[in-house]
Design a protein around this motif. Structure first.
Motif, mmCIF file in Angstrom:
data_model
loop_
_atom_site.group_PDB
_atom_site.id
_atom_site.type_symbol
_atom_site.label_atom_id
_atom_site.label_comp_id
_atom_site.label_asym_id
_atom_site.label_seq_id
_atom_site.Cartn_x
_atom_site.Cartn_y
_atom_site.Cartn_z
ATOM 1 N N SER A 83 -6.171 0.794 -4.212
ATOM 2 C CA SER A 83 -5.586 1.313 -2.969
ATOM 3 C C SER A 83 -4.304 0.563 -2.628
ATOM 4 O O SER A 83 -3.366 1.141 -2.085
ATOM 5 C CB SER A 83 -6.597 1.229 -1.826
ATOM 6 O OG SER A 83 -6.985 -0.110 -1.626
ATOM 7 N N ARG A 135 -0.783 2.428 -1.965
ATOM 8 C CA ARG A 135 -0.021 2.256 -0.722
ATOM 9 C C ARG A 135 1.411 1.807 -1.018
ATOM 10 O O ARG A 135 2.360 2.293 -0.425
ATOM 11 C CB ARG A 135 -0.716 1.255 0.208
ATOM 12 C CG ARG A 135 -1.966 1.816 0.853
ATOM 13 C CD ARG A 135 -2.441 0.988 2.035
ATOM 14 N NE ARG A 135 -2.493 -0.446 1.803
ATOM 15 C CZ ARG A 135 -3.558 -1.115 1.370
ATOM 16 N NH1 ARG A 135 -4.674 -0.448 1.119
ATOM 17 N NH2 ARG A 135 -3.540 -2.416 1.209
ATOM 18 N N SER A 189 4.810 3.930 -0.162
ATOM 19 C CA SER A 189 5.861 3.311 0.637
ATOM 20 C C SER A 189 7.194 3.321 -0.086
ATOM 21 O O SER A 189 8.236 3.617 0.494
ATOM 22 C CB SER A 189 5.485 1.869 0.981
ATOM 23 O OG SER A 189 4.334 1.844 1.770
ATOM 24 N N LEU A 243 -0.906 3.538 6.371
ATOM 25 C CA LEU A 243 -1.115 2.797 5.130
ATOM 26 C C LEU A 243 -1.691 1.405 5.354
ATOM 27 O O LEU A 243 -2.023 0.707 4.399
ATOM 28 C CB LEU A 243 0.207 2.676 4.354
ATOM 29 C CG LEU A 243 0.800 3.988 3.845
ATOM 30 C CD1 LEU A 243 2.181 3.749 3.250
ATOM 31 C CD2 LEU A 243 -0.117 4.658 2.845
#
Length: 172
Positions: free
Chosen positions: A19, A23, A27, A47
């Motif tokens: 994860s 993220r 981003s 996020l």
């Protein structure tokens, strides 16, 4: 131990999926969106990022943004379409960099060829279909060899619209 979901998703190395990496990837890719501060806050919050860190590391450099915006003007100029974007901000302008075709005015011969074949459509206010437009081009191949059937169709549509506007002005 890998979960069934990771095995089924087709990843070559599912053990590397995390994860945190997802993220970071989201981003990083979001930088090209040039999000407003409130939108960036929403994304960072979703996020699970600290907004200060997110703003520091996941923003395009100002020079890159300026270059992208000025490039739009240069592309429009190169394509001969600068006037198409009159009154728009740089953020509103959308240009396909691969587009190279310039709008051409209709010649007298092209107009005559279309009107000879499709005047009934213009007078009736009905836009011709593909078959009718192709028949028009076939009837005057020398005059219309540079025009596609869609160009013929939109010429007729624009003539109909112009006549309708003229008619509405006379009423008022």
């Amino acid at each position: 131990m890998q979960s069934d979901g990771l095995r089924r998703n087709g990843a070559k190395h599912p053990e590397t999926l995390s994860s945190t990496k997802l993220r970071k990837h989201i981003s990083t890719l979001s930088t090209v969106l040039n999000l407003k501060d409130n939108e960036m806050d929403i994304l960072a919050n979703f996020l699970g990022h600290d907004i200060r860190v997110h703003r520091q590391y996941y923003r395009l450099p100002e020079g890159t943004l300026q270059l992208a915006k000025v490039s739009k003007v240069l592309l429009a100029l190169q394509q001969g379409r600068l006037a198409d974007f009159k009154g728009m901000s740089l953020d509103q302008i959308q240009i396909d960099p691969n587009e190279t075709t310039k709008k051409r005015s209709w010649t007298h011969a092209e107009v005559k060829a279309v009107e000879n074949t499709l005047m009934t459509f213009i007078k009736s206010g009905k836009v011709p279909g593909k078959f009718d437009c192709i028949a028009c081009i076939t009837a005057s191949p020398e005059a219309l060899m540079e025009r596609s059937w869609t160009a013929v169709k939109f010429y007729v549509k624009n003539r109909i619209t112009a006549l309708q506007r003229e008619s509405a002005r006379r009423i008022y």
